[in-house]
Scaffold this motif. Sequence first.
Motif, short mmCIF file in Angstrom:
data_model
loop_
_atom_site.label_atom_id
_atom_site.label_comp_id
_atom_site.label_asym_id
_atom_site.label_seq_id
_atom_site.Cartn_x
_atom_site.Cartn_y
_atom_site.Cartn_z
N MET A 27 0.94 -1.18 0.03
CA MET A 27 -0.06 0.12 -0.05
C MET A 27 0.62 0.57 0.05
O MET A 27 0.76 1.93 -0.75
CB MET A 27 -0.74 -0.34 1.20
CG MET A 27 -2.44 -0.81 1.63
SD MET A 27 -3.08 -0.59 2.59
CE MET A 27 -3.84 0.67 2.53
N GLY A 28 2.14 1.42 0.96
CA GLY A 28 2.83 2.21 1.00
C GLY A 28 3.30 3.01 -0.78
O GLY A 28 3.96 3.76 -0.61
N ARG A 29 3.79 1.67 -1.32
CA ARG A 29 4.45 1.17 -2.66
C ARG A 29 3.92 1.49 -3.54
O ARG A 29 3.67 2.70 -4.20
CB ARG A 29 4.90 0.13 -3.48
CG ARG A 29 6.61 0.28 -3.55
CD ARG A 29 6.87 -1.54 -3.77
NE ARG A 29 6.30 -2.22 -3.63
CZ ARG A 29 6.56 -3.07 -2.69
NH1 ARG A 29 7.98 -3.04 -1.72
NH2 ARG A 29 5.26 -4.38 -2.43
N SER A 30 2.32 1.67 -3.14
CA SER A 30 1.52 2.24 -4.56
C SER A 30 1.18 3.54 -4.16
O SER A 30 1.15 3.97 -4.91
CB SER A 30 -0.13 0.91 -3.94
OG SER A 30 -0.78 1.63 -5.18
N LEU A 31 1.07 3.63 -2.68
CA LEU A 31 1.05 4.66 -2.77
C LEU A 31 1.93 6.20 -3.18
O LEU A 31 1.84 7.10 -3.71
CB LEU A 31 0.68 5.48 -0.91
CG LEU A 31 -1.20 5.30 -0.60
CD1 LEU A 31 -1.44 5.14 0.43
CD2 LEU A 31 -2.11 6.05 -1.73
N ASP A 32 3.14 5.51 -2.77
CA ASP A 32 4.36 6.50 -3.35
C ASP A 32 4.39 6.60 -4.54
O ASP A 32 4.91 7.53 -5.49
CB ASP A 32 6.17 5.94 -2.89
CG ASP A 32 5.50 6.35 -1.48
OD1 ASP A 32 5.35 6.65 -1.00
OD2 ASP A 32 6.67 5.20 -1.05
N ALA A 36 4.64 9.91 -7.03
CA ALA A 36 5.81 10.31 -7.55
C ALA A 36 4.86 10.36 -9.10
O ALA A 36 5.35 11.67 -9.58
CB ALA A 36 6.62 8.70 -8.07
N ASN A 37 4.04 10.14 -9.88
CA ASN A 37 2.95 9.98 -10.52
C ASN A 37 2.14 11.21 -11.23
O ASN A 37 2.32 12.05 -11.65
CB ASN A 37 1.70 8.81 -11.14
CG ASN A 37 2.36 7.31 -12.00
OD1 ASN A 37 3.55 7.51 -12.07
ND2 ASN A 37 1.42 6.16 -11.47
N ILE A 38 1.63 11.57 -10.11
CA ILE A 38 1.16 12.96 -9.24
C ILE A 38 2.34 13.87 -9.79
O ILE A 38 2.20 14.98 -10.54
CB ILE A 38 0.21 13.37 -8.11
CG1 ILE A 38 -1.14 12.48 -8.28
CG2 ILE A 38 -0.08 14.10 -7.64
CD1 ILE A 38 -2.01 11.88 -7.16
N ALA A 39 3.57 13.63 -8.95
CA ALA A 39 4.15 14.68 -8.44
C ALA A 39 4.61 15.23 -10.51
O ALA A 39 5.32 16.59 -11.41
CB ALA A 39 5.53 14.54 -8.34
N LYS A 40 4.87 13.57 -11.20
CA LYS A 40 5.57 13.73 -12.61
C LYS A 40 4.06 14.79 -13.30
O LYS A 40 5.29 15.24 -13.86
CB LYS A 40 5.55 12.69 -13.35
CG LYS A 40 6.52 12.13 -14.86
CD LYS A 40 6.50 11.01 -14.71
CE LYS A 40 6.87 10.62 -16.69
NZ LYS A 40 7.27 9.47 -17.12
N GLU A 41 3.67 14.29 -13.41
CA GLU A 41 2.64 14.81 -13.83
C GLU A 41 1.87 16.47 -13.36
O GLU A 41 1.80 17.17 -14.48
CB GLU A 41 0.36 14.46 -13.61
CG GLU A 41 0.78 12.90 -15.25
CD GLU A 41 -0.50 12.44 -14.51
OE1 GLU A 41 -1.83 13.36 -13.18
OE2 GLU A 41 -0.92 11.90 -14.57
#
Length: 159
Positions: A27-32, A36-41
């Motif tokens: 769950m932590g990896r999925s949230l990370d 990361a995807n949100i930060a990249k976007e």
Amino acid sequence: MDATFWALIGLVIFLAILVYLKVPAMMGRSLDERAANIAKELDEARTLREEAQALLAEYHRKRKEAEKEASEIVASAQREAAALLTEAKEKSEDYIVRRNKLAEQKIAQAEADAVNQVRASAVEIAVAAAGSLIADKMDAKTAGEMFKSSLEQVKNNLN
């Protein structure tokens, strides 16, 4: 043993199974990954926004240059029109002056021709009158003497 106790034991076993299967790490990896995807976007959106602002600034600059060039073209056209107008005025004034001089010359020539015609007519009338007076008053003897004197005068003038 109470049902609450069994519920607590079931909860602890469930949590132990979740920890054993490494569900919190997943769950932590999925949230990370999602973060990361949100930060990249967000970074891509920021980059696109900066590019759009740069493009907008370039279009504003080009528009200002085009407006400046258009105003220069208009000013140049106005200067040319003023120069052409001035040149046309000068040429028309020169043309009028030349036409006036030509008209004055024609008038002067017509006056001179009229004066010459009047003089020629006066001379012809005077010669005719003199001829008729001389013819009336002159006899053959006087005519012969006049002819001889005129002939001698012409000879003297030719020599």
